[in-house]
Design a protein around this motif. Structure first.
Motif, PDB file in Angstrom:
ATOM      1  N   LEU A  18      58.896   4.159  33.713  1.00 41.15           N
ATOM      2  CA  LEU A  18      57.583   3.658  34.121  1.00 41.15           C
ATOM      3  C   LEU A  18      56.557   4.788  34.199  1.00 41.15           C
ATOM      4  O   LEU A  18      55.396   4.625  33.776  1.00 41.15           O
ATOM      5  N   LEU A  19      56.958   5.942  34.731  1.00 37.78           N
ATOM      6  CA  LEU A  19      56.050   7.083  34.784  1.00 37.78           C
ATOM      7  C   LEU A  19      55.685   7.569  33.386  1.00 37.78           C
ATOM      8  O   LEU A  19      54.544   7.960  33.126  1.00 37.78           O
ATOM      9  N   ALA A  20      56.672   7.540  32.490  1.00 29.97           N
ATOM     10  CA  ALA A  20      56.394   7.946  31.108  1.00 29.97           C
ATOM     11  C   ALA A  20      55.410   6.986  30.449  1.00 29.97           C
ATOM     12  O   ALA A  20      54.507   7.404  29.707  1.00 29.97           O
ATOM     13  N   MET A  21      55.564   5.698  30.738  1.00 29.50           N
ATOM     14  CA  MET A  21      54.639   4.707  30.178  1.00 29.50           C
ATOM     15  C   MET A  21      53.224   4.915  30.714  1.00 29.50           C
ATOM     16  O   MET A  21      52.240   4.701  29.994  1.00 29.50           O
ATOM     17  N   ALA A  22      53.132   5.352  31.975  1.00 33.25           N
ATOM     18  CA  ALA A  22      51.808   5.589  32.554  1.00 33.25           C
ATOM     19  C   ALA A  22      51.106   6.771  31.899  1.00 33.25           C
ATOM     20  O   ALA A  22      49.874   6.889  31.971  1.00 33.25           O
ATOM     21  N   ASP A  27      44.665   5.950  23.032  1.00 32.73           N
ATOM     22  CA  ASP A  27      44.446   5.915  21.582  1.00 32.73           C
ATOM     23  C   ASP A  27      45.726   5.571  20.842  1.00 32.73           C
ATOM     24  O   ASP A  27      45.707   4.852  19.839  1.00 32.73           O
ATOM     25  N   TRP A  28      46.845   6.084  21.346  1.00 27.72           N
ATOM     26  CA  TRP A  28      48.118   5.798  20.673  1.00 27.72           C
ATOM     27  C   TRP A  28      48.455   4.320  20.815  1.00 27.72           C
ATOM     28  O   TRP A  28      48.924   3.682  19.861  1.00 27.72           O
ATOM     29  N   VAL A  29      48.226   3.736  22.001  1.00 28.77           N
ATOM     30  CA  VAL A  29      48.511   2.314  22.218  1.00 28.77           C
ATOM     31  C   VAL A  29      47.609   1.453  21.337  1.00 28.77           C
ATOM     32  O   VAL A  29      48.046   0.473  20.717  1.00 28.77           O
TER      33      VAL A  29
END
Length: 203
Positions: A18-22, A27-29
């Motif tokens: 979850l922290l990595a997703m935050a 721009d990448w998303v």
């Protein structure tokens, strides 16, 4: 590793995800999303901020719950160090102790052996310390135990100990309760001394 500890570790891993997703860049998303569905509506910066806050909050809650879970796991399972200390403490407390036996028992009676197993379990728990489990200790008598000597495999963690208990008759410690009306008694409660030693490994 017990099931609760495994669950806590899995929770920490998920919190890390979850922290990595935050931390993923907006721009990448957007680029990845447009590649899958070019007609999709553009996501605003506010949406990414809200998502990051949600991910961080969920990760923080997960880490907190996992830490609490590790504390619970520590209180419900023995580790080798605390179990070794508890067994040694119980050995020291029981060695040199004395107790009364059954007034009706013969010299070759072995009924005390199972009763003493319960006493060993209680003493190990008593010497486990404040954060040690209050249960989960087993003292199993060996089949070769006799009226004067018993061996117990004491287990409660990944390791086991062999506790040898030698029971010796001690007539000096006998108790003779007074009879009816305070007269001379007719019953003698036998006293026994116990010598206890422990070694690593099962019996």
């Amino acid at each position: 590793m017990d099931a609760l500890t495994e669950l806590n570790v899995l929770g920490l891993v998920l919190s890390g995800v979850l922290l990595a997703m935050a931390c993923v860049k907006a721009d990448w998303v957007r680029s990845w999303r447009s590649g899958i569905n070019p007609a999709a509506e553009e996501l605003s910066d506010a949406s990414f901020v809200a998502a990051r806050v949600a991910f961080v909050a969920l990760a923080g809650a997960g880490i907190y719950l996992c830490v609490q879970g590790f504390n619970v796991s520590d209180d419900t399972t023995w580790d080798d160090a605390e179990f070794t200390t508890a067994v040694q403490g119980a050995t020291d407390a029981l060695d040199g102790s004395s107790g009364f036996g059954d007034i009706y028992a013969e010299d070759n009676d072995t009924g005390w052996i199972d009763e003493y197993a319960t006493k060993i379990e209680q003493k190990v728990v008593e010497h486990g310390g404040g954060d040690a489990p209050q249960y989960g200790v087993n003292a199993t008598p060996a089949d070769t135990s006799t009226a004067t000597e018993a061996r117990y495999t004491v287990s409660g963690a990944d390791s086991a100990f062999c506790m040898q208990v030698t029971r010796t008759r001690s007539k000096d410690g006998d108790y003779e309760p007074p009879g009816i009306g305070g007269g001379e008694g007719t019953v003698t409660v036998p006293s026994y001394d116990f010598a206890v030693m422990t070694r690593k490994g099962g019996c």
